[in-house]
Design a protein around this motif. Structure first.
Motif, short mmCIF file in Angstrom:
data_model
loop_
_atom_site.label_atom_id
_atom_site.label_comp_id
_atom_site.label_asym_id
_atom_site.label_seq_id
_atom_site.Cartn_x
_atom_site.Cartn_y
_atom_site.Cartn_z
N ILE A 1 93.93 134.87 31.74
CA ILE A 1 94.21 136.30 31.61
C ILE A 1 92.92 137.12 31.77
CG2 ILE A 1 96.14 135.87 30.02
CD1 ILE A 1 94.21 136.90 27.74
N SER A 2 93.11 138.43 31.92
CA SER A 2 91.96 139.34 31.94
C SER A 2 92.20 140.57 31.08
CB SER A 2 91.66 139.83 33.36
OG SER A 2 91.37 138.76 34.23
N LEU B 1 98.05 131.99 36.41
CA LEU B 1 97.20 133.18 36.41
C LEU B 1 98.09 134.37 36.07
CD1 LEU B 1 95.22 132.51 39.74
CD2 LEU B 1 94.82 131.56 37.47
N ALA B 2 97.94 134.86 34.83
CA ALA B 2 98.82 135.92 34.34
C ALA B 2 98.00 137.19 34.13
CB ALA B 2 99.49 135.48 33.03
N VAL C 1 89.82 141.34 24.90
CA VAL C 1 91.05 141.92 25.45
C VAL C 1 92.22 141.57 24.53
CG1 VAL C 1 90.27 141.99 27.84
CG2 VAL C 1 91.39 139.92 26.98
N PHE C 2 93.27 142.38 24.61
CA PHE C 2 94.39 142.22 23.69
C PHE C 2 95.11 140.89 23.88
CE2 PHE C 2 98.77 143.31 22.15
CZ PHE C 2 98.43 143.36 20.81
N GLY C 3 95.08 140.37 25.08
CA GLY C 3 95.72 139.08 25.33
C GLY C 3 95.15 137.96 24.44
N LEU C 4 93.88 138.06 24.10
CA LEU C 4 93.26 137.05 23.22
C LEU C 4 93.85 137.14 21.82
CD1 LEU C 4 89.58 137.45 24.48
CD2 LEU C 4 91.01 135.40 24.75
N SER D 1 100.53 140.94 28.45
CA SER D 1 101.99 141.06 28.21
C SER D 1 102.73 139.91 28.92
CB SER D 1 102.52 142.41 28.66
OG SER D 1 102.50 142.55 30.06
N ASN D 2 102.18 139.42 30.00
CA ASN D 2 102.82 138.30 30.69
C ASN D 2 102.55 136.98 29.97
OD1 ASN D 2 104.22 139.28 33.26
ND2 ASN D 2 102.31 140.44 33.19
#
Ligand code: GAR
Length: 201
Positions: A8-9, A90-91, A41-44, A13-14
């Protein structure tokens, strides 16, 4: 269960769509680690909330230290290989992978989500560029796809492609929301598709 390493980067959400699909049994897999090329980043946070380990490997310290992108890509590949993935997803990962990276995965499938139709708006800011093209009257609709990642940039075979309508009253945020909703569905679909191919080999 098959092991999926997710890159992610950003918002993730994915990634969340994959986590939710695993939780509700739609996707039978484990995510041993999430890797981000951007810190904070929020994905973390989404990974942490789901009890999934994460790692950050940013390009900047490499370039600051005079190291090459190739060195970065080979360290990134090492992190992923160490997690023994059956599939790499890769999301929302916004870093173009070099042959050095891809050569480390001769047999592991890698798939990428991209918010545009095949052959359109490759690279960054795809949704914005589609919206602008619509406003200029150049396109009537846009779409989303998941494709296999091969060495030729954006050259991989599309696995799932879905059209997304653009409405005259849309602003960019409305179009982004509609596209993200479709992404969350097709990423799970494409992941399942690849996993079922692996299982039948
Ligand atoms: C998604 O819209 C994805 O399609 C896009 O980044 C966003 C990530 O959102 N990817 C690309 O543009 C790849 N070229 P997320 O962090 O909420 O999943």
């Amino acid at each position: 269960a098959p092991r999926i390493v997710v890159l992610i980067s950003g918002t993730g959400s994915n990634l969340q769509a994959l986590i939710d699909a695993i939780a509700n049994g739609t996707l039978k897999a484990d995510i041993p680690v999430v890797i981000s090329n951007r810190p904070n980043v929020f994905g973390l946070e989404r990974a942490a909330n789901a009890g999934i380990a994460s790692k950050v490997l940013a390009l900047k310290p490499y370039t600051n230290a005079g190291k090459t992108r190739t060195e970065y890509d080979s360290d990134l590949a090492r992190l992923i290989v160490d997690a023994k993935p059956d599939l790499v997803v890769l999301a929302g990962f916004m870093h173009i992978l070099s042959p050095t990276f891809l050569n480390q995965f001769p047999t592991t499938p890698i798939i990428n989500l991209h918010p545009a139709l095949p052959g359109q708006f490759d690279g960054a800011r795809a949704i914005e560029r589609a919206f602008e093209a619509y406003q200029r009257g150049e396109i009537k609709h846009t779409g989303v796809m998941v494709h296999r990642v091969i060495q030729e940039v954006d050259g991989g075979e599309p696995l799932v492609v879905r059209e997304v309508e653009i409405k005259p009253e849309d602003d960019l945020a409305a179009l982004q929301a509609r596209i993200h909703a479709v992404e969350h569905v097709i990423l799970v679909e494409a992941t399942n598709k690849v996993l079922s191919e692996i299982a039948s080999v």
